[in-house]
Design a protein around this motif. Sequence first.
Motif, PDB file in Angstrom:
ATOM      1  N   TYR A 162       8.068  -3.318   0.590  1.00 53.78           N
ATOM      2  CA  TYR A 162       8.053  -2.372   1.322  1.00 53.78           C
ATOM      3  C   TYR A 162       7.016  -0.752   0.387  1.00 53.78           C
ATOM      4  CZ  TYR A 162      11.990  -4.519   3.649  1.00 53.78           C
ATOM      5  OH  TYR A 162      12.492  -5.821   3.941  1.00 53.78           O
ATOM      6  N   LYS A 163       7.196   0.413   1.438  1.00 53.37           N
ATOM      7  CA  LYS A 163       6.836   1.464   1.102  1.00 53.37           C
ATOM      8  C   LYS A 163       7.215   2.737   1.937  1.00 53.37           C
ATOM      9  CE  LYS A 163       1.910   3.558   1.725  1.00 53.37           C
ATOM     10  NZ  LYS A 163       1.699   4.170   0.617  1.00 53.37           N
ATOM     11  N   MET A 164       7.566   3.794   1.423  1.00 54.38           N
ATOM     12  CA  MET A 164       7.537   4.726   2.085  1.00 54.38           C
ATOM     13  C   MET A 164       6.554   5.362   2.448  1.00 54.38           C
ATOM     14  SD  MET A 164      11.080   5.005   1.741  1.00 54.38           S
ATOM     15  CE  MET A 164      10.616   7.084   2.077  1.00 54.38           C
ATOM     16  N   THR A 165       6.334   5.797   3.359  1.00 58.37           N
ATOM     17  CA  THR A 165       5.076   6.208   3.974  1.00 58.37           C
ATOM     18  C   THR A 165       4.980   7.592   3.835  1.00 58.37           C
ATOM     19  OG1 THR A 165       6.808   6.535   6.371  1.00 58.37           O
ATOM     20  CG2 THR A 165       4.705   4.579   5.514  1.00 58.37           C
ATOM     21  N   ASP A 166       5.633   8.609   4.788  1.00 53.16           N
ATOM     22  CA  ASP A 166       6.333  10.062   4.737  1.00 53.16           C
ATOM     23  C   ASP A 166       7.152  10.682   4.270  1.00 53.16           C
ATOM     24  OD1 ASP A 166       7.087   9.556   7.332  1.00 53.16           O
ATOM     25  OD2 ASP A 166       5.837  10.039   8.938  1.00 53.16           O
ATOM     26  N   GLY A 167       8.226   9.930   4.157  1.00 50.85           N
ATOM     27  CA  GLY A 167       9.515  10.155   3.595  1.00 50.85           C
ATOM     28  C   GLY A 167      10.378  10.083   4.819  1.00 50.85           C
ATOM     29  N   SER A 168      10.026   9.829   5.746  1.00 51.44           N
ATOM     30  CA  SER A 168      10.698   9.323   7.201  1.00 51.44           C
ATOM     31  C   SER A 168      10.726   7.865   6.865  1.00 51.44           C
ATOM     32  CB  SER A 168      11.018  10.176   8.049  1.00 51.44           C
ATOM     33  OG  SER A 168       9.232  10.537   8.406  1.00 51.44           O
ATOM     34  N   GLY A 169       9.573   7.613   7.095  1.00 54.14           N
ATOM     35  CA  GLY A 169       9.287   6.401   7.207  1.00 54.14           C
ATOM     36  C   GLY A 169       8.799   4.985   6.580  1.00 54.14           C
ATOM     37  N   VAL A 170       9.099   3.443   6.642  1.00 54.95           N
ATOM     38  CA  VAL A 170       9.568   2.534   5.750  1.00 54.95           C
ATOM     39  C   VAL A 170       8.762   1.976   5.599  1.00 54.95           C
ATOM     40  CG1 VAL A 170       9.949   0.647   4.966  1.00 54.95           C
ATOM     41  CG2 VAL A 170      11.355   3.491   5.197  1.00 54.95           C
ATOM     42  N   GLY A 171       6.751   2.070   5.339  1.00 52.32           N
ATOM     43  CA  GLY A 171       6.351   0.124   5.889  1.00 52.32           C
ATOM     44  C   GLY A 171       6.662  -0.770   4.997  1.00 52.32           C
ATOM     45  N   VAL A 172       5.693  -1.599   5.278  1.00 52.69           N
ATOM     46  CA  VAL A 172       5.540  -2.854   4.869  1.00 52.69           C
ATOM     47  C   VAL A 172       4.589  -3.224   4.319  1.00 52.69           C
ATOM     48  CG1 VAL A 172       7.708  -4.052   6.245  1.00 52.69           C
ATOM     49  CG2 VAL A 172       5.537  -4.381   7.028  1.00 52.69           C
ATOM     50  N   LEU A 173       4.124  -4.064   3.244  1.00 50.27           N
ATOM     51  CA  LEU A 173       3.441  -4.517   2.320  1.00 50.27           C
ATOM     52  C   LEU A 173       2.877  -5.955   3.078  1.00 50.27           C
ATOM     53  CD1 LEU A 173       0.334  -4.297   1.030  1.00 50.27           C
ATOM     54  CD2 LEU A 173       2.133  -5.066  -1.102  1.00 50.27           C
ATOM     55  N   ILE A 174       2.008  -6.150   3.201  1.00 51.50           N
ATOM     56  CA  ILE A 174       1.888  -7.739   4.246  1.00 51.50           C
ATOM     57  C   ILE A 174       0.663  -8.172   4.194  1.00 51.50           C
ATOM     58  CG2 ILE A 174       1.584  -9.242   6.466  1.00 51.50           C
ATOM     59  CD1 ILE A 174       3.670  -7.527   6.981  1.00 51.50           C
ATOM     60  N   GLN A 175       0.759 -10.021   3.249  1.00 50.49           N
ATOM     61  CA  GLN A 175      -0.708 -10.722   2.191  1.00 50.49           C
ATOM     62  C   GLN A 175      -0.428 -11.371   3.353  1.00 50.49           C
ATOM     63  OE1 GLN A 175       0.447 -12.508  -1.042  1.00 50.49           O
ATOM     64  NE2 GLN A 175      -1.678 -12.393  -2.026  1.00 50.49           N
ATOM     65  N   PHE A 176      -1.841 -11.868   3.798  1.00 46.87           N
ATOM     66  CA  PHE A 176      -2.697 -13.386   4.759  1.00 46.87           C
ATOM     67  C   PHE A 176      -2.579 -14.214   4.154  1.00 46.87           C
ATOM     68  CE2 PHE A 176      -2.689  -9.155   6.632  1.00 46.87           C
ATOM     69  CZ  PHE A 176      -2.277  -9.136   7.411  1.00 46.87           C
ATOM     70  N   ASP A 177      -3.253 -14.935   4.324  1.00 47.34           N
ATOM     71  CA  ASP A 177      -3.050 -16.490   4.005  1.00 47.34           C
ATOM     72  C   ASP A 177      -4.634 -16.451   2.855  1.00 47.34           C
ATOM     73  OD1 ASP A 177      -0.766 -17.636   4.679  1.00 47.34           O
ATOM     74  OD2 ASP A 177      -1.416 -18.837   6.360  1.00 47.34           O
ATOM     75  N   ASP A 178      -5.464 -15.675   3.522  1.00 52.62           N
ATOM     76  CA  ASP A 178      -6.388 -15.097   2.386  1.00 52.62           C
ATOM     77  C   ASP A 178      -6.828 -14.706   0.915  1.00 52.62           C
ATOM     78  OD1 ASP A 178      -6.325 -12.913   3.597  1.00 52.62           O
ATOM     79  OD2 ASP A 178      -8.569 -13.203   4.738  1.00 52.62           O
ATOM     80  N   LYS A 179      -5.142 -14.119   0.798  1.00 52.06           N
ATOM     81  CA  LYS A 179      -4.952 -13.459   0.220  1.00 52.06           C
ATOM     82  C   LYS A 179      -5.270 -11.906   0.415  1.00 52.06           C
ATOM     83  CE  LYS A 179      -3.157 -17.213  -2.147  1.00 52.06           C
ATOM     84  NZ  LYS A 179      -1.969 -17.715  -1.606  1.00 52.06           N
ATOM     85  N   PHE A 180      -6.162 -11.348   1.202  1.00 59.12           N
ATOM     86  CA  PHE A 180      -5.604  -9.247   1.801  1.00 59.12           C
ATOM     87  C   PHE A 180      -4.488  -9.259   2.382  1.00 59.12           C
ATOM     88  CE2 PHE A 180      -6.558  -6.654   5.264  1.00 59.12           C
ATOM     89  CZ  PHE A 180      -6.934  -5.841   4.532  1.00 59.12           C
ATOM     90  N   SER A 181      -4.448  -7.993   1.647  1.00 62.06           N
ATOM     91  CA  SER A 181      -2.747  -7.251   1.537  1.00 62.06           C
ATOM     92  C   SER A 181      -3.120  -6.222   1.508  1.00 62.06           C
ATOM     93  CB  SER A 181      -2.099  -7.465   0.542  1.00 62.06           C
ATOM     94  OG  SER A 181      -2.813  -7.542  -0.477  1.00 62.06           O
ATOM     95  N   THR A 182      -2.342  -5.443   2.748  1.00 65.57           N
ATOM     96  CA  THR A 182      -2.703  -4.132   3.118  1.00 65.57           C
ATOM     97  C   THR A 182      -1.274  -3.710   3.615  1.00 65.57           C
ATOM     98  OG1 THR A 182      -3.623  -2.423   3.973  1.00 65.57           O
ATOM     99  CG2 THR A 182      -3.261  -4.388   5.369  1.00 65.57           C
TER     100      THR A 182
END
Length: 64
Positions: free
Chosen positions: A33-53
């Motif tokens: 998980y990733k804190m975004t702007d203090g009020s939201g939560v983001g998720v770190l996603i990794q794909f099969d080709d190892k790319f993540s964002t």
Amino acid sequence: MEVGQKVRIRRLRDRVSDAVVKRLGQVGTIQSYKMTDGSGVGVLIQFDDKFSTWFFEDEVEPAS
């Protein structure tokens, strides 16, 4: 949503690079998980080709 869960990228909120635009509709795995702007939560996603964002929670949906 939980770490290790498979999710599909359903929409993009902001302007992003072409590498991220190509992920629209693809399935990846939540890595953390990733804190975004203090009020939201983001998720770190990794794909099969190892790319993540990270994505906002409302940009992903559980993959069936």
